[in-house]
Design a protein around this motif. Structure first.
Motif, short mmCIF file in Angstrom:
data_model
loop_
_atom_site.label_atom_id
_atom_site.label_comp_id
_atom_site.label_asym_id
_atom_site.label_seq_id
_atom_site.Cartn_x
_atom_site.Cartn_y
_atom_site.Cartn_z
N LEU A 12 0.84 -1.20 0.00
CA LEU A 12 0.00 0.00 0.00
C LEU A 12 0.87 1.25 0.00
CD1 LEU A 12 -2.92 -0.95 2.43
CD2 LEU A 12 -3.04 -0.68 -0.04
N LEU A 14 1.73 2.99 -2.39
CA LEU A 14 1.20 4.02 -3.30
C LEU A 14 -0.08 4.66 -2.77
CD1 LEU A 14 1.93 2.71 -6.91
CD2 LEU A 14 3.33 4.09 -5.37
N LEU A 15 -0.53 4.22 -1.62
CA LEU A 15 -1.67 4.90 -0.99
C LEU A 15 -1.16 6.22 -0.42
CD1 LEU A 15 -4.73 4.43 -0.06
CD2 LEU A 15 -3.74 4.07 2.20
N THR A 16 -0.78 7.10 -1.31
CA THR A 16 -0.29 8.40 -0.89
C THR A 16 -0.56 9.39 -2.00
OG1 THR A 16 1.58 9.54 0.17
CG2 THR A 16 2.10 8.12 -1.71
N ASP A 17 -0.41 10.67 -1.67
CA ASP A 17 -0.65 11.68 -2.70
C ASP A 17 0.56 11.78 -3.62
OD1 ASP A 17 -3.28 12.74 -2.06
OD2 ASP A 17 -2.36 13.38 -0.18
N PHE A 18 0.26 12.00 -4.88
CA PHE A 18 1.32 12.02 -5.88
C PHE A 18 2.40 13.03 -5.53
CE2 PHE A 18 2.73 13.26 -10.30
CZ PHE A 18 3.47 12.11 -10.50
N LEU A 21 5.47 11.89 -3.80
CA LEU A 21 6.49 11.23 -4.62
C LEU A 21 7.29 12.23 -5.43
CD1 LEU A 21 7.17 8.10 -5.11
CD2 LEU A 21 5.25 8.62 -3.64
N ASP A 71 6.64 -2.34 -4.00
CA ASP A 71 6.90 -3.60 -4.71
C ASP A 71 7.08 -3.33 -6.21
OD1 ASP A 71 4.42 -3.50 -5.96
OD2 ASP A 71 3.52 -5.04 -4.67
N ASP A 74 4.39 -1.49 -8.05
CA ASP A 74 4.34 -0.06 -7.72
C ASP A 74 5.34 0.70 -8.59
OD1 ASP A 74 2.54 -0.56 -5.67
OD2 ASP A 74 4.10 -0.72 -4.14
N TYR A 77 4.39 0.89 -12.16
CA TYR A 77 3.38 1.92 -12.37
C TYR A 77 4.02 3.31 -12.40
CZ TYR A 77 -0.32 5.25 -11.71
OH TYR A 77 -1.12 6.35 -11.86
N LEU A 78 4.89 3.57 -11.42
CA LEU A 78 5.53 4.89 -11.37
C LEU A 78 6.36 5.16 -12.62
CD1 LEU A 78 6.66 5.06 -7.62
CD2 LEU A 78 4.72 6.23 -8.68
N PRO A 138 -1.02 8.60 3.98
CA PRO A 138 -1.63 7.43 4.64
C PRO A 138 -1.82 7.64 6.14
CG PRO A 138 0.62 6.94 3.91
CD PRO A 138 0.22 8.23 3.27
N LEU B 170 -7.65 11.99 -0.32
CA LEU B 170 -7.14 10.83 0.44
C LEU B 170 -7.00 11.07 1.93
CD1 LEU B 170 -5.71 8.12 0.90
CD2 LEU B 170 -3.65 9.10 -0.13
N SER B 195 -5.09 12.76 -6.80
CA SER B 195 -3.76 12.81 -6.19
C SER B 195 -3.37 11.44 -5.65
CB SER B 195 -3.77 13.79 -5.01
OG SER B 195 -4.57 13.28 -3.96
#
Lengths: 500, 500
Positions: A12, A14-18, A21, A71, A74, A77-78, A138, B170, B195
């Motif tokens: 999880l 990527l359960l964060t705001d872009f 990152l 992982d 993730d 995807y990025l 998160p 989120l 986001s």
């Protein structure tokens, strides 16, 4: 048992705001990955115009942090994300960095079920800047919502004055996890049971329920419906009486209950789900008493919350068990807890801490600098006030605090008072050092701590304002920093010695 | 890609209210497991005092139903439940029955993104009574919340009049799934991006974001912060300008943007996150234009919703992109969609359908009997009204509908009008017969259908009431049934022939 979604070992990260990152990428490119930071999670306003809030969500935070990792899917995807010109946004070297990232922060937290107040850190996280940054979204998600619901539940249970409260919000909750998290937080806040069986299975919360209108409608006749239910579930029978006409339904329930009694079973009661609950409960009570069912309870439901429960009690409603759904699990009158997460200190490896604050034209939105802790003072077992202080402050003597929004308002706490620090060590450099209590222990501790809150603070209408302030030396650092930034002199306060 | 929580193959059969299981046990003991039932999921009031709602959540429903099964751990948990005397509540034979249960219902649904109105079935489920019963709670959970958010998003996007809207809720969403489901529903409702990176990964929604206040605060100086961000993410740069002083921040952003321009990059814009967004955006626009950055956008955020966006537009705010969080993802002004799920027909194997309704002293709460479908009529590509009808009604001629709350209000639709049935086959006896469109297709269809709604219906203040009524023969059955029940004659309407 642990949380279904957090324990399934799916990443999880990527359960964060872009922007966490993109910032992390910037930090990494700028060589800031070795910088260390301190962030605090706190809220600014009490929900429901109330006098307190209840902290919750720490269990999910622990499970999230223990499983934190990027992982391959993730990173793939990025890698697919492109800038406006079609270039890959992040470099492959950055993905190597993320792939190797291992959670290594130090986390201190207010334990679940603790009464908390605006500007008090509920969570303090210290460690590599990039990790602290990514975790913002998160952590907020995992703390804000359960704290909101634990607070709402505690208010509803206070209104019920010791009557059992059943949470049954699944059908209108905000998503699957919105329902499960709400069931758990409601239990912490004081509810006795939930209708959500999965919450029972996952968290060990008692589950309750008997039948709905559709049970009655499947039969040709309401009495037959009740009798059949009593026949097959004789030890779990609460009849829902308002499918056609409530008082008529009560009479049929009583008739069915007499059969139960003949067979030696207890008739648990009836449920009212519509109409004037005060009047109907009084009339139903009379009918049931007359038939010798003094022990059978009246359960009520239908858009209940703390205000309506208080009002029904004032009207003498004969309701013994309260079923609450939507208004509890969505916290309908204020469905968001306004927790925020702000950086308050940063340093280079081995360098001194630079304390930071975010300015704003509104004083309410100016953050507190430093590495913070909260000391709660009690007298005769009742809480008298809290000091938010920097961990370098001397706290073994009398303590003065200043209201951050009114410099003329000071309070003094004698060193003779009992006191305790609210933030407890949870992770040390990524290692869990805290053992989670059982959910029942958390619930019992919550009830115990709520008793220590002054009654005025627990009032619904115009509650008394609990005293919270900044310890004076912290207050002075904050004011200096604000003035310096406004004068464009500096944007941080460098701690004289590298003490921490 | 599919939903993270629903596709992990964990059994979610216990994601239901306990009374569904006690009723199921009663049905099973009473030999009703062979009965067939029809239930409809519908709502009674439009959220946000609006004129329409947008149906959503079908994808989750499909994933849920495809994975529906009781696993061993579910049954072990159920076996642990005791009645008041300590007896096991359900029999072991019942667990065998549950273990063998295979989803075998026929499901028809309104497709995601369709404008819908009170009392119209969004979902019709027909099959074994026990399955229909158990599915009540999860179906409501999976439809209510996304429909709420898709509706809210469509309102916010209407207010934005074609400007891009970014969802970034989120941190304040109601749980992990509350955030993910909201991101997906917001995208359906018209948002351009999210986001939440996990929502991007799982659903393919474009993700957006650049930096927050903490980026600026990590640096000793705001200008240095902007320049560094621009240096490392030159093609994804929107500067957040209000960390210390907004207009001062804009000037520094422009200075940093000039460096970007020298290097041949586009300066995407700035973000305002506090203060008077109308005034600040106008002043910022002037500063940016003066510096030759006419193409750079002003992004605004801070507690936005459809009302505030409309008002900012009215004031001439120079905002090109809208970031919405809490007010969207929690639907803050009305955080629950009031969907309900009611039985409307039941029959013994091969027997005639018995149509059912739930009475109430409030006509609004009386359910509709029958096996229902909705026909939507259009004239010149614009929707003119909907008829809720029983599938045995003749619909190939002119149709009269009656307002269920005002018998004097009738509407007539000529058979010459274009029309379409809203409920589409999704499962036939447990087999999926529907192919889910892509999320982008759903989003585009939503925008297309919204254009067919009369403008008055889409107004925020006192919207025009869209015409929906019960087809006359259905209305007559309903009235007869109400009268019969009130006269205690019968509690169902038996369909003359076994037509369906």
């Amino acid at each position: 048992m642990s949380h279904s979604f957090l324990s399934n070992k799916t990443s999880l990260a990527l359960l964060t705001d872009f922007y966490q990152l993109t910032m992390s990428y910037g930090y990494w490119k700028a060589g800031f990955d070795r910088k260390e930071a301190v962030f605090h999670l706190f809220f600014r306003t009490l929900p429901f115009d109330g006098g307190y809030a209840i902290a919750a969500g720490l269990q999910s935070v622990i499970e999230y942090l223990e499983n934190f990792r990027f992982d391959e899917s993730d990173l793939a995807y990025l890698a697919s994300l492109k800038s406006y010109s079609g270039k890959q946004l992040f470099s492959d070297e950055f993905f190597d960095y993320l792939a190797k990232m291992k959670f290594s922060c130090t986390v201190d937290a207010v334990l679940e079920g603790t009464p908390v107040f605006p500007y008090e850190p509920l969570l303090r996280i210290r460690g590599p800047l990039i990790q602290c940054q990514i975790l913002e979204s998160p952590l907020l998600n995992l703390i804000n919502f359960p704290s909101l619901i634990a607070t709402k539940a505690s208010r509803i249970c206070l209104a019920a004055k010791g009557d059992p409260v059943l949470e049954f919000g699944l059908r209108r909750a905000q998503g699957i996890d919105g329902a499960l998290t709400a069931s758990r937080a409601s239990y912490i806040g004081g509810c006795d049971s939930t209708s959500n069986i999965l919450a029972g299975k996952l968290y060990g919360i008692p589950v309750k329920g008997t039948h709905s209108h559709s049970w009655v409608m499947v039969f040709d006749d309401e009495l037959e419906a009740f009798k059949t239910f009593g026949k097959y579930l004789p030890e779990n029978t609460v009849f829902l009486v308002d499918t056609y006409n409530t008082l008529n339904g009560v009479e049929k329930a009583i008739e069915a209950a007499k059969e139960l009694r003949k067979q030696g079973y207890r008739f648990l009661g009836i449920r009212l789900d519509s109409g004037d609950l005060a009047e109907l409960s009084i009339k139903s009570r009379a009918l049931m008493d007359e038939a010798g069912f003094q022990d059978a309870a009246i359960v009520a439901s239908n858009e209940l919350d703390e205000t309506i429960i208080s009002e029904l009690k004032r009207q003498g409603a004969k309701i013994a068990v309260w079923g609450v759904g939507t208004n509890l699990v969505t916290a309908k009158d204020q469905p968001a807890f306004d927790g925020v997460y702000k950086i308050s200190a940063v340093r280079d490896p081995k360098g001194p801490w630079k304390y930071k604050l975010k300015l704003s034209e509104q004083m309410k939105k100016v953050s507190n600098p430093g590495i913070l802790q909260v000391k709660r003072f009690s007298a005769n077992g009742i809480y008298v006030g809290d000091a938010i202080y920097d961990i370098q402050s001397k706290m073994d003597q009398d303590v003065s605090i200043v209201d951050p929004f009114d410099a003329t308002l000071e309070h003094h706490f004698s060193k003779e008072l009992e006191s305790e620090d609210l933030l407890q060590p949870i992770f040390k450099k990524g290692q869990l050092v805290y053992q989670l209590p059982s959910l029942l222990e958390i619930k019992e501790r919550t009830a115990f701590l709520l008793k220590k809150l002054p009654n005025g603070v627990k009032r619904f209408l115009n509650p008394h304002k609990y005293v919270v302030g900044l310890e004076k030396s912290l207050y002075n650092i904050k004011i200096k920093l604000i003035k310096d930034i406004r004068a464009n002199m500096a944007q941080d306060y460098t701690v004289p010695e590298n003490e921490t």
